[in-house]
Design a protein around this motif. Structure first.
Motif, PDB file in Angstrom:
ATOM      1  N   LEU B  90       0.845  -1.190   0.000  1.00 28.53           N
ATOM      2  CA  LEU B  90       0.000   0.000   0.000  1.00 28.53           C
ATOM      3  C   LEU B  90       0.887   1.248   0.000  1.00 28.53           C
ATOM      4  O   LEU B  90       1.902   1.284   0.711  1.00 28.53           O
ATOM      5  CB  LEU B  90      -0.889   0.031   1.248  1.00 28.53           C
ATOM      6  N   TYR B  91       0.501   2.239  -0.789  1.00 28.42           N
ATOM      7  CA  TYR B  91       1.284   3.470  -0.852  1.00 28.42           C
ATOM      8  C   TYR B  91       0.369   4.693  -0.758  1.00 28.42           C
ATOM      9  O   TYR B  91      -0.724   4.697  -1.341  1.00 28.42           O
ATOM     10  CB  TYR B  91       1.984   3.597  -2.209  1.00 28.42           C
ATOM     11  N   ILE B  92       0.839   5.709  -0.047  1.00 23.76           N
ATOM     12  CA  ILE B  92       0.190   7.022  -0.154  1.00 23.76           C
ATOM     13  C   ILE B  92       1.292   8.049  -0.359  1.00 23.76           C
ATOM     14  O   ILE B  92       2.283   8.080   0.380  1.00 23.76           O
ATOM     15  CB  ILE B  92      -0.637   7.387   1.098  1.00 23.76           C
ATOM     16  N   GLU B  93       1.129   8.864  -1.382  1.00 26.86           N
ATOM     17  CA  GLU B  93       2.115   9.900  -1.648  1.00 26.86           C
ATOM     18  C   GLU B  93       1.425  11.261  -1.670  1.00 26.86           C
ATOM     19  O   GLU B  93       0.426  11.431  -2.347  1.00 26.86           O
ATOM     20  CB  GLU B  93       2.789   9.642  -3.006  1.00 26.86           C
ATOM     21  N   THR B  94       1.963  12.203  -0.909  1.00 26.76           N
ATOM     22  CA  THR B  94       1.398  13.564  -0.929  1.00 26.76           C
ATOM     23  C   THR B  94       2.527  14.559  -1.095  1.00 26.76           C
ATOM     24  O   THR B  94       3.688  14.243  -0.826  1.00 26.76           O
ATOM     25  CB  THR B  94       0.699  13.898   0.405  1.00 26.76           C
ATOM     26  N   ILE B  95       2.173  15.777  -1.517  1.00 28.39           N
ATOM     27  CA  ILE B  95       3.234  16.780  -1.599  1.00 28.39           C
ATOM     28  C   ILE B  95       3.554  17.250  -0.180  1.00 28.39           C
ATOM     29  O   ILE B  95       2.708  17.271   0.696  1.00 28.39           O
ATOM     30  CB  ILE B  95       2.893  17.961  -2.539  1.00 28.39           C
ATOM     31  N   ASP B  96       4.825  17.621   0.010  1.00 24.84           N
ATOM     32  CA  ASP B  96       5.273  18.044   1.326  1.00 24.84           C
ATOM     33  C   ASP B  96       4.688  19.418   1.664  1.00 24.84           C
ATOM     34  O   ASP B  96       4.442  20.239   0.788  1.00 24.84           O
ATOM     35  CB  ASP B  96       6.807  18.101   1.337  1.00 24.84           C
ATOM     36  N   ASP B  97       4.498  19.661   2.967  1.00 24.68           N
ATOM     37  CA  ASP B  97       3.929  20.932   3.444  1.00 24.68           C
ATOM     38  C   ASP B  97       4.589  22.165   2.825  1.00 24.68           C
ATOM     39  O   ASP B  97       3.941  23.171   2.606  1.00 24.68           O
ATOM     40  CB  ASP B  97       4.096  21.036   4.966  1.00 24.68           C
ATOM     41  N   GLU B  98       5.874  22.059   2.567  1.00 24.13           N
ATOM     42  CA  GLU B  98       6.600  23.210   2.034  1.00 24.13           C
ATOM     43  C   GLU B  98       6.001  23.705   0.717  1.00 24.13           C
ATOM     44  O   GLU B  98       6.177  24.867   0.358  1.00 24.13           O
ATOM     45  CB  GLU B  98       8.052  22.785   1.820  1.00 24.13           C
ATOM     46  N   PHE B  99       5.306  22.829  -0.002  1.00 22.59           N
ATOM     47  CA  PHE B  99       4.806  23.214  -1.324  1.00 22.59           C
ATOM     48  C   PHE B  99       3.295  23.383  -1.357  1.00 22.59           C
ATOM     49  O   PHE B  99       2.697  23.489  -2.414  1.00 22.59           O
ATOM     50  CB  PHE B  99       5.266  22.184  -2.359  1.00 22.59           C
TER      51      PHE B  99
END
Lengths: 423, 425
Positions: B90-99
């Motif tokens: 299982l994978y979840i990918e999100t953009i980092d808070d910085e962006f």
């Protein structure tokens, strides 16, 4: 060099147009091991009729020359195959041809400048003989046959066939076994000399570089060649209407494959990016993972996943494609059309719109992690007259009214086709 | 950039990779269990059902909306076969808070919570998966299994694997069989699932701009983790294995509607010493792993018989597969050339130059692992489930660097063709 900075992804683009017309773009990525260089020419499978600069008569060459040339560029006069030479250096090299451009690339960590030597050497020194041209016909023949076995490829090409009367975008990039049989070394040289001129080319590099240093290294390796002026490209006149609404092919597949196509009038120069973004938002709203249409068709067992959505455009054409598998493709098509009309009538929900827009923004940010992805994106956008950063900026200017207008202007029933591959 | 391991419970490990190189934070969760004919279809169905929703987000629509709100978080749940194990990935990918324009408080917290929910707290009604979801996913699975003939090249490779490992778990198709789907009952599937999460091996990977301590606490305090027991995880540590073989070439031909024939050779590498796999990796690169390789040069460049001619090494099973697409009438010719390449290797007909080049290609591949979050995670996980001690990427490169001509020749002498699979019209 001119520097363009994007504050959203915190990246910089260094760009320079040399005297001979070659454009060089460098995107430094600190801390990345991998370096990626791609050199492209604005010459793809769509260019088969053109006027060689300095001549008056247009010429027509067999379909598939751009791709054939791509294969043959690796061969050198001294018997060296540049693909082998690059592999020997430990880098991984490749090339590809699209509808509107051809590109040569390598990626690697060590031996970077040796590899740059090789890349720039072979792209600037073609060597075609009757013998090496003949032998390639066998290999490309197998490549064509390999694609013939991909139902996804057939359903895609057939959709284009249903949309386009004359535009060469509808033809296979590789040409056919018949068309490539007419290719000889003279045709290859003619096309090379016309399109592989610095003024028609762009080089993009991405990795941990000092841009000014790399620029100097590139300049050192350029063979002196004058810009050859504008190449007149001739495309047959393409009517706005579609050819036929339905097209079907029999192939052995477990369940039918469909592509729904929407023919879009060629885009206004200044509106390309905004239109592209707007259409992406609309497609998600209509048929994305969180859409009512997807939920309903999935629960009924008509489809097993969301369709893949594409918006493709280049010189003289633009279209939307939705591709997926379905037990009853015709039903998906009818329901899709109904949903489009319903949205036109009821308007778009602001919460849905905002959520999808933010989600799309995130997916553009994600494009900036991988050096190969970044370089390829900047190259292919550049040939469309676009700076890739514009997508991150223009998305802010899109509002509900804009996409509602776009929905009415673009998603027209009479511009839609459906292509099906089934048993 | 190193993988820091923390034991959460027996059999449950947290791995953190702290890096600020990327725009995204990637969280992966792997559930490893033994691969068996009995459970393979159940596992496949569970992997589909997990995508349907959790107690907090009870439908796919709500789950998707949640991910969209997380600035386009991407979620994926798949099933893999590694050695004699089946792995839920299982994978979840999100953009980092910085962006993120309006910064929220730590997106990875959301992701972590969500991935644990999806894996461990699926949507349940009346002590079973929601009946409607259960029925729909049975159909989806049927379609997945039947649809495997659609990609002919992949199908040919899978079939060669099946033929080669007919009587072993590895020969099982990872999505199971249509016949077994009908035998599954919802209630007992849910019971099976509950046992599964109590005795499988669990690895959680977090890669990105993160704080290890905070993550560790978050995982330890998570409700879904708390309900899990300490376990002696039921899985097969992956070790190199010799295949039982009678040293006879098995020829399998199959007919489907194809324009191009697909020829796949399954080669057996008869070694048992774990350390010999490095030489095998180099052997494979010389044989068919690069554009300079013997297969590519002789089948494609010199004889023009194929566009694709390559080989790959499945190190967990000690098998090399040679892959090609050819004109059907060229079968004999292509097979002969391929066999010659294997023979040439066996007779030591390869050069220092070829060895050097092959090693370079492998080293480059290893170095780029640091540039890709998912590849680094996959590498670390491979180490995690191996029997041998952890080999870092640096050590791996050193081992490749040390391989000599003799080492490769030693491998070449024990490589035997096991199965020849040809898909024709």
């Amino acid at each position: 060099m001119q520097v363009i900075e994007n504050l959203k992804v915190k990246e910089k683009l260094y760009i320079e147009k040399l005297e001979n017309g070659l454009t060089i773009m460098i995107i430094p990525k600190k801390g990345m091991q991998k370096k990626y260089v791609i050199w492209g020419t604005k010459y793809g499978s769509n260019e088969s009729t053109f006027v060689v600069p300095g001549e008056t008569q247009s010429i027509e060459v067999p379909k598939g020359v751009a791709h054939f040339l791509e294969h043959k560029m690796f061969e050198q006069e001294n018997g060296v195959n540049s693909l082998d030479a690059l592999t020997s250096l430990g880098v991984s090299a490749n090339a590809y041809t699209t509808n509107d451009h051809t590109a040569y690339l390598f990626e690697g960590i060590d031996n970077f400048y040796e590899a740059l030597d090789e890349l720039m050497d072979y792209v600037q020194h073609p060597y075609f003989t009757d013998e090496n041209v003949e032998k390639e016909k066998g290999i490309i023949g197998q490549e064509i046959m390999m694609y013939d076995d991909y139902p996804e490829w057939r359903v895609y090409l057939n959709a284009l066939e249903a949309m386009y009367h004359a535009h060469p975008v509808k033809l296979d990039i590789t040409g056919t076994i018949e068309t490539i049989s007419h290719i000889d070394k003279d045709v290859l040289y003619k096309c090379y000399n016309t399109f592989y001129n610095p003024s028609n080319m762009v080089m993009v590099a991405c990795g941990d570089f000092v841009p000014e240093e790399l620029l100097e290294e590139i300049k050192k390796r350029l063979v002196k060649k004058e810009g050859n002026g504008e190449i007149k490209r001739i495309y047959p006149e393409e009517p706005e209407d579609i050819v036929k609404e339905k097209i079907e092919q029999k192939m052995q597949v477990s369940i039918p494959l469909y592509t729904i196509g929407i023919k879009v009038p060629p885009l206004e120069e200044a509106e390309k990016v905004k239109t592209h973004l707007g259409i992406e938002i609309l497609l998600e709203l209509i048929f994305g993972k969180s859409s009512e249409l997807y939920k309903r068709l999935y629960n009924e067992g008509t489809i097993y996943g969301t369709p893949g959505c594409e918006f493709e455009f280049a010189n003289g054409y633009a279209h939307i494609l939705l591709t997926g598998q379905a037990n009853e493709p015709e039903k998906v098509y009818e329901e899709f059309k109904k949903k489009v009309e319903e949205l036109k009538e009821k308007g778009i929900d602001i919460n849905d719109f905002t959520r999808i827009k933010n989600s799309l923004y995130g997916s553009y940010v994600k494009e900036y992690d991988d050096v190969s992805n970044i370089a390829r994106m900047f190259l292919s956008d550049k040939f469309k007259g676009i700076n890739s950063f514009d997508y991150l900026e223009e998305i802010d200017t899109i509002n509900v009214e804009y996409v509602e207008q776009l929905l009415k202007n673009v998603f027209k029933q009479e511009k839609m086709v459906i292509s099906v591959v089934r048993n | 950039m190193q993988d820091t391991k923390t034991k959460i419970k027996d059999g449950i490990t947290l791995h953190t990779i702290n890096t600020d190189k990327f725009k995204t934070d990637l969280i992966a969760m792997f559930l490893t269990t033994e691969l068996s004919k009995e459970n393979v279809t159940k596992n496949a169905l569970i992997s589909l059902l997990l995508r349907r929703g959790t107690m907090r987000f009870p439908s796919q629509e709500e789950l998707s909306k949640k991910l969209e709100e997380m600035y386009g978080g991407s979620f994926d749940c798949g099933l893999d076969k590694i050695g004699n194990n089946q792995v839920f990935k299982l994978y979840i990918e999100t953009i980092d808070d910085e962006f993120i324009p309006q910064s929220t408080n730590k997106m990875w917290k959301e992701s972590l919570k969500l991935i644990l929910e999806v894996a461990l707290n699926p949507y349940i009604e009346n002590g079973a998966f929601k009946q409607e979801y259960f029925e729909q996913e049975k159909k989806t699975l049927t379609q997945l299994i039947e649809g495997r003939k659609d990609n002919k090249a992949q199908y040919a490779l899978n079939r060669c694997v099946e033929e080669m490992y007919k009587d072993e778990p590895f020969g099982i198709y990872k999505f199971g069989t249509v016949e077994d789907i009908e035998k599954i009952d919802n209630k007992s599937l849910y019971e099976y699932y509950q046992e599964l999460i109590q005795d499988c091996k669990i690895d959680i990977f977090v890669s990105g701009n993160i704080q290890e301590k905070e993550i560790e606490e978050l995982v330890k305090d998570d409700e879904n983790i708390k309900k899990l027991k300490e376990r002696e995880a039921k899985y097969y540590p992956v070790k190199i294995e010799k295949k039982k073989s009678d040293n006879k070439e098995k020829v399998v031909e199959e007919s489907l509607e194809v324009t191009q024939g697909k020829l796949v050779l399954g080669l057996n590498v008869n070694i048992e010493d774990e350390d010999k796999k490095y030489a095998t990796i180099v052997y494979n690169a010389i044989l068919g792993g690069t554009p300079n390789s013997k297969m590519f040069q002789n089948v494609r460049e010199k004889s023009h018989l194929a566009y694709i001619a390559s080989s790959s090494y499945m190190r967990h099973k000690n098998t090399i597969f040679v892959n090609s697409g050819i004109e059907i009438s060229n079968y004999e010719k292509a097979l002969k050339i391929m066999k010659e390449q294997i023979k040439d290797m066996e007779e030591g007909k390869f050069t220092e130059e070829e060895l050097k080049e092959a090693k370079k290609v492998i080293m480059e591949g290893a170095k780029t692992l640091y540039d890709e979050q998912d590849s680094q995670i996959t590498y670390c996980f491979g180490q995690e489930i191996a029997t041998s001690n952890d080999v870092s990427i640096e050590e791996y490169m050193k081992k490749i660097e040390a391989i000599s001509m003799e080492d490769v020749l030693e491998i070449a002498k024990v490589v035997k063709i096991d199965t020849i699979y040809f898909l024709k019209n």
